[in-house]
Write a protein that holds these residues in place. Structure first.
Motif, PDB file in Angstrom:
ATOM      1  N   TYR A   3     -35.467  55.789 -66.499  1.00 32.38           N
ATOM      2  CA  TYR A   3     -36.187  54.571 -66.101  1.00 32.38           C
ATOM      3  C   TYR A   3     -36.123  53.464 -67.146  1.00 32.38           C
ATOM      4  CZ  TYR A   3     -37.797  56.721 -61.867  1.00 32.38           C
ATOM      5  OH  TYR A   3     -37.815  57.300 -60.610  1.00 32.38           O
ATOM      6  N   ALA A  42     -35.869  49.957 -65.807  1.00 28.42           N
ATOM      7  CA  ALA A  42     -37.009  49.354 -65.109  1.00 28.42           C
ATOM      8  C   ALA A  42     -38.017  48.689 -66.046  1.00 28.42           C
ATOM      9  CB  ALA A  42     -37.729  50.419 -64.269  1.00 28.42           C
ATOM     10  N   ALA A  47     -45.657  47.195 -58.136  1.00 26.63           N
ATOM     11  CA  ALA A  47     -44.210  47.406 -58.221  1.00 26.63           C
ATOM     12  C   ALA A  47     -43.987  48.899 -58.367  1.00 26.63           C
ATOM     13  CB  ALA A  47     -43.616  46.650 -59.398  1.00 26.63           C
ATOM     14  N   ASN A  48     -43.142  49.450 -57.500  1.00 29.24           N
ATOM     15  CA  ASN A  48     -42.922  50.893 -57.466  1.00 29.24           C
ATOM     16  C   ASN A  48     -41.432  51.158 -57.682  1.00 29.24           C
ATOM     17  OD1 ASN A  48     -42.615  53.645 -56.642  1.00 29.24           O
ATOM     18  ND2 ASN A  48     -44.495  53.483 -55.443  1.00 29.24           N
ATOM     19  N   TYR A  49     -41.096  51.824 -58.798  1.00 30.32           N
ATOM     20  CA  TYR A  49     -39.707  52.014 -59.194  1.00 30.32           C
ATOM     21  C   TYR A  49     -39.278  53.470 -59.003  1.00 30.32           C
ATOM     22  CZ  TYR A  49     -40.566  47.480 -61.279  1.00 30.32           C
ATOM     23  OH  TYR A  49     -40.903  46.160 -61.466  1.00 30.32           O
ATOM     24  N   CYS A  50     -38.133  53.651 -58.330  1.00 30.96           N
ATOM     25  CA  CYS A  50     -37.590  54.990 -58.096  1.00 30.96           C
ATOM     26  C   CYS A  50     -36.096  54.968 -58.415  1.00 30.96           C
ATOM     27  CB  CYS A  50     -37.819  55.406 -56.645  1.00 30.96           C
ATOM     28  SG  CYS A  50     -37.262  57.092 -56.270  1.00 30.96           S
ATOM     29  N   ALA A  53     -40.349  45.566 -64.697  1.00 32.55           N
ATOM     30  CA  ALA A  53     -41.767  45.876 -64.575  1.00 32.55           C
ATOM     31  C   ALA A  53     -42.611  44.948 -65.446  1.00 32.55           C
ATOM     32  CB  ALA A  53     -42.006  47.330 -64.965  1.00 32.55           C
ATOM     33  N   PHE A  92     -43.820  54.639 -61.421  1.00 32.76           N
ATOM     34  CA  PHE A  92     -42.465  55.113 -61.708  1.00 32.76           C
ATOM     35  C   PHE A  92     -42.347  56.576 -61.279  1.00 32.76           C
ATOM     36  CE2 PHE A  92     -43.778  51.891 -64.687  1.00 32.76           C
ATOM     37  CZ  PHE A  92     -42.676  51.058 -64.834  1.00 32.76           C
TER      38      PHE A  92
END
Length: 220
Positions: free
Chosen positions: A205, A208, A183-186, A212, A163
């Motif tokens: 976030y 997410a 999994a890459n959250y932006c 996730a 994150f």
């Protein structure tokens, strides 16, 4: 002369990464670095969390704590959690190194104590850079004192959740063997991971957590 060139190059890379990470400095908090794990020591899954810079909370108020609560609801197996013991301080030149050492050593020790246990590696902001170092992402492992996970234990990582990842901003991803497990959250507008102009998005976030958690559950 060669050693001097290598040293200067490593320092340049370190300066670039830390310059990006500085954008993610959060509020100062008091935390107890002596606190280690909670829940079952030999749970089926161990959620190992590297928090963001000066992030409050046990696993991290922005990501780790709410994510772990959500994971406990989503995972089909038992889960424990571990808070990576590192400074999470950009003024400490050894912060990333100490984070990778502690995360890697924890996985090694848990693998010996609980051979069937799998791991979910979680990193937020500076903590995401720690996870990259543990996984062997080249831009991070080029820095001094980074401790990657031994190759024979890589299969034990069931998923990776990142994150506000500053390494994403400079165009690097996890090594290929971890790609399908990551999994890459932006958040939109986040300057740390996406080059946006709204610093408040670096802590936005909540949206997410469930994506996730479901991703991690699908990988167990």
């Amino acid at each position: 002369m060669v050693n001097r060139k290598v040293s200067l190059f490593e320092r340049w890379r370190a300066a670039r990464i830390f310059a990006v990470l500085l954008l993610g400095v959060g509020v100062t908090a008091t935390t107890n670095l002596g606190m280690q794990a909670h829940a079952d020591d030999c749970a089926a899954v161990d959620v190992v969390v590297a928090r963001g810079t000066h992030e409050p909370g046990f696993l991290g108020a922005t990501i780790g704590d709410p994510l772990y609560d959500t994971l406990q609801q989503a995972l089909p197996v038992s889960a424990g959690a571990y808070r990576v013991n590192y400074p999470a301080d950009l003024l400490d030149a050894a912060s990333l190194s100490r984070g990778t050492q502690d995360m890697t050593n924890h996985v090694i020790q848990q693998s010996e104590a609980c051979p069937d246990q799998r791991f979910i590696l979680v990193g937020y902001s500076q903590g995401a850079a720690v996870v990259h170092g543990v996984l062997g992402t080249g831009i991070v492992t080029a820095l001094p004192g980074i401790y990657p996970l031994p190759g024979e234990l890589q299969w034990k990582v069931s998923s990776v959740l990142l994150f506000g990842d500053p390494i994403r901003l400079i165009g690097w991803g996890v090594p290929g063997q971890f790609g399908w497990r990551t999994a890459n959250y932006c958040a939109g507008g986040d300057p740390v991971c996406g080059g946006g102009i709204d610093p408040t998005q670096h802590s936005n976030y909540g949206w997410a957590m469930w994506p996730a958690a479901w991703f991690a559950a699908s990988q167990v």
